[in-house]
Design an enzyme around this catalytic site. Structure first.
Site, PDB file in Angstrom:
ATOM      1  CE  LYS A  42       7.316 -12.211   0.761  1.00  0.00           C
ATOM      2  NZ  LYS A  42       6.377 -12.089   1.891  1.00  0.00           N
ATOM      3  NE  ARG A 140       5.240 -13.912   8.962  1.00  0.00           N
ATOM      4  CZ  ARG A 140       5.228 -13.847   7.613  1.00  0.00           C
ATOM      5  NH1 ARG A 140       5.712 -14.854   6.907  1.00  0.00           N
ATOM      6  NH2 ARG A 140       4.739 -12.791   6.992  1.00  0.00           N
ATOM      7  CE1 TYR A 271      20.007 -41.243 -12.980  1.00  0.00           C
ATOM      8  CE2 TYR A 271      18.841 -39.141 -12.941  1.00  0.00           C
ATOM      9  CZ  TYR A 271      20.008 -39.869 -13.129  1.00  0.00           C
ATOM     10  OH  TYR A 271      21.158 -39.221 -13.460  1.00  0.00           O
ATOM     11  CG  MET A 321      20.885 -31.359 -11.529  1.00  0.00           C
ATOM     12  SD  MET A 321      22.604 -31.439 -10.989  1.00  0.00           S
ATOM     13  CE  MET A 321      22.528 -32.608  -9.647  1.00  0.00           C
TER      14      MET A 321
HETATM   15  C1  LIG Z   1       5.070 -11.848   1.413  1.00  0.00           C
HETATM   16  C2  LIG Z   1       4.165 -10.913   2.065  1.00  0.00           C
HETATM   17  C3  LIG Z   1       3.128 -10.287   1.344  1.00  0.00           C
HETATM   18  C4  LIG Z   1       2.777 -10.652  -0.093  1.00  0.00           C
HETATM   19  O1  LIG Z   1       2.009 -11.833  -0.088  1.00  0.00           O
HETATM   20  P1  LIG Z   1       1.384 -12.442  -1.437  1.00  0.00           P
HETATM   21  O2  LIG Z   1       0.535 -13.547  -0.965  1.00  0.00           O
HETATM   22  O3  LIG Z   1       2.533 -12.911  -2.276  1.00  0.00           O
HETATM   23  O4  LIG Z   1       0.623 -11.348  -2.091  1.00  0.00           O
HETATM   24  C5  LIG Z   1       2.391  -9.301   1.978  1.00  0.00           C
HETATM   25  N1  LIG Z   1       2.628  -8.979   3.270  1.00  0.00           N
HETATM   26  C6  LIG Z   1       3.581  -9.583   4.004  1.00  0.00           C
HETATM   27  C7  LIG Z   1       3.784  -9.192   5.426  1.00  0.00           C
HETATM   28  C8  LIG Z   1       4.371 -10.575   3.440  1.00  0.00           C
HETATM   29  O5  LIG Z   1       5.309 -11.187   4.174  1.00  0.00           O
END
Ligand SMILES: *Cc1c(COP(=O)(O)O)cnc(C)c1O
Length: 376
Positions: A42, A140, A271, A321
């Site tokens: 993702k 969730r 800054y 930046m």
């Molecule tokens: C993002 C995610 C993972 C991976 O988690 P990591 O800690 O990056 O290994 C696994 N399962 C679900 C449901 C996730 O949302």
């Protein structure tokens, strides 16, 4: 680590080491008895660049790609990916028709979602493989363990759905060992209940993210879901964190020194004039800033460092930046054009996350499109 020649004058780039990615995948395959892996890619493969990462992992044979939503599944399909795609969270109603059409695999987070998928599948004259999500503590989505007996007959009546797997998700596997063991128990009990009530077996049982895989033995599961670990970053319980050094960082974020000046004692830097040189100093200007995703918060406590010509050098004053300032007084070889590593092979992203009071996941996903991903 060998690096490809840079084809244009880059001032900020993320070197993506596919050999390290393959090594990390292999390591996760060996950790599970079944060898089955869902590679979580993702958020543009955690900022590493979806195309290169997905093609590389597919070439190594994995069971699923895990994505956050339909747009990410579409991107994989457009790349010609043939590996199965799994959606890691609750889907929106308007996302579901194309999930059925493409045969992507959702995790069922509610009865309403299951009923909608069933109706859509019937409309399209298809059957859809789905996994049942159990909420063991993340909150969730998914069915609470105590709802299962009631919900099983309703799920079973949805004839277009094939219940292929059961899933849950750790919420504190790198923080709370006791609760994580409880989640494993809740999951195992839920699977038993589902098997009995639905009178079937499940091909895939999965629960563990990176920290879960590295720190816990979960013989009841036969599919693991590494994300961060695939990209070479070990996370887990503080007591174990140094044991899992087998992983190799995939991304090295780099920039170059654009200017070096000798500044006298008492010169203010960046800054807000947070930093005043305590003595004469060689100050390098480096061509990276928060506009590239290098976190501005990194130098709030004045501890941030970067790696130049074999040495760690302090970042001076606030991150701007497009540029940062670095003390290179101790680095005789530093010159305009010297490469600067912000994190990667020589400096862990975990350190940068610590300095910025955040987590490595966030550091990776904040790297902006201005940063060229250089893959080899
Ligand atoms: C993002 C995610 C993972 C991976 O988690 P990591 O800690 O990056 O290994 C696994 N399962 C679900 C449901 C996730 O949302």
């Amino acid at each position: 680590m060998s690096e490809p020649p840079l084809s244009e004058p880059l001032r900020v780039w993320a070197h993506i080491d596919l050999a390290a990615l393959k090594h990390n995948l292999q390591s996760f395959k060996q950790q599970s008895a079944s060898g089955a892996v869902m590679a979580v890619i993702k958020a543009d493969a955690y900022g590493h660049g979806l195309a290169a990462v997905a093609h590389c992992l597919e070439s190594q044979q994995i069971d699923f790609f895990g994505v956050a939503h339909v747009a990410e599944a579409q991107a994989l399909t457009k790349l010609g990916i043939k590996t199965r795609i799994y959606l890691l969270g609750a889907t929106l109603p308007e996302e579901r028709a194309q999930i059925v059409e493409h045969g992507w695999t959702p995790c069922i987070c509610s009865l309403a979602e299951a009923e909608h998928f069933d109706a859509l599948a019937k409309e399209q004259g298809k059957q859809l493989k789905v996994h049942i999500a159990i909420d063991t503590g993340m909150g969730r989505g998914g069915f609470l363990p105590q709802q299962l007996v009631e919900v099983c007959p309703q799920l079973q009546s949805l004839e277009a759905l094939i219940y292929e797997g059961v899933a849950s998700h750790f919420c504190a596997s790198d923080e709370d060992e006791v609760f994580t063991h409880l989640q494993i128990e809740l999951f195992n009990t839920a699977v038993d209940t589902l098997k009995k009530q639905m009178n079937q077996d499940f091909e895939y049982l999965h629960l563990a993210n990176t920290a879960g895989i590295l720190d816990y033995d979960i013989p009841s599961c036969n599919l693991s879901r590494p994300g961060l670990g695939l990209y070479g970053i070990a996370v887990g319980l503080p007591k174990n964190i140094n044991n899992s050094t087998d992983l190799q960082p995939v991304m090295t974020l780099k920039s170059k020194i654009t200017l070096i000046r000798e500044l006298p004692k008492g010169t203010s830097l960046s800054y807000g004039r947070d930093y005043i040189t305590p003595h004469k100093m060689q100050v390098a200007t480096v061509g990276i800033g928060y506009g590239d995703g290098y976190p501005r918060a990194v130098n709030n406590n004045g501890q941030a460092q970067v790696f130049i010509e074999g040495q760690l050098c302090p970042v001076l004053g606030r991150v701007t930046m497009d540029q940062i300032l670095v003390d290179v007084s101790a680095v005789a070889q530093a010159k305009v054009g010297s490469q600067v590593e912000l994190f990667g092979a020589h400096l862990s992203v975990n350190k940068v996350a610590q300095w910025a009071q955040t987590i490595p996941w966030e550091i990776f996903t904040q790297i902006t499109p201005r940063v060229t991903r250089v893959v080899n």
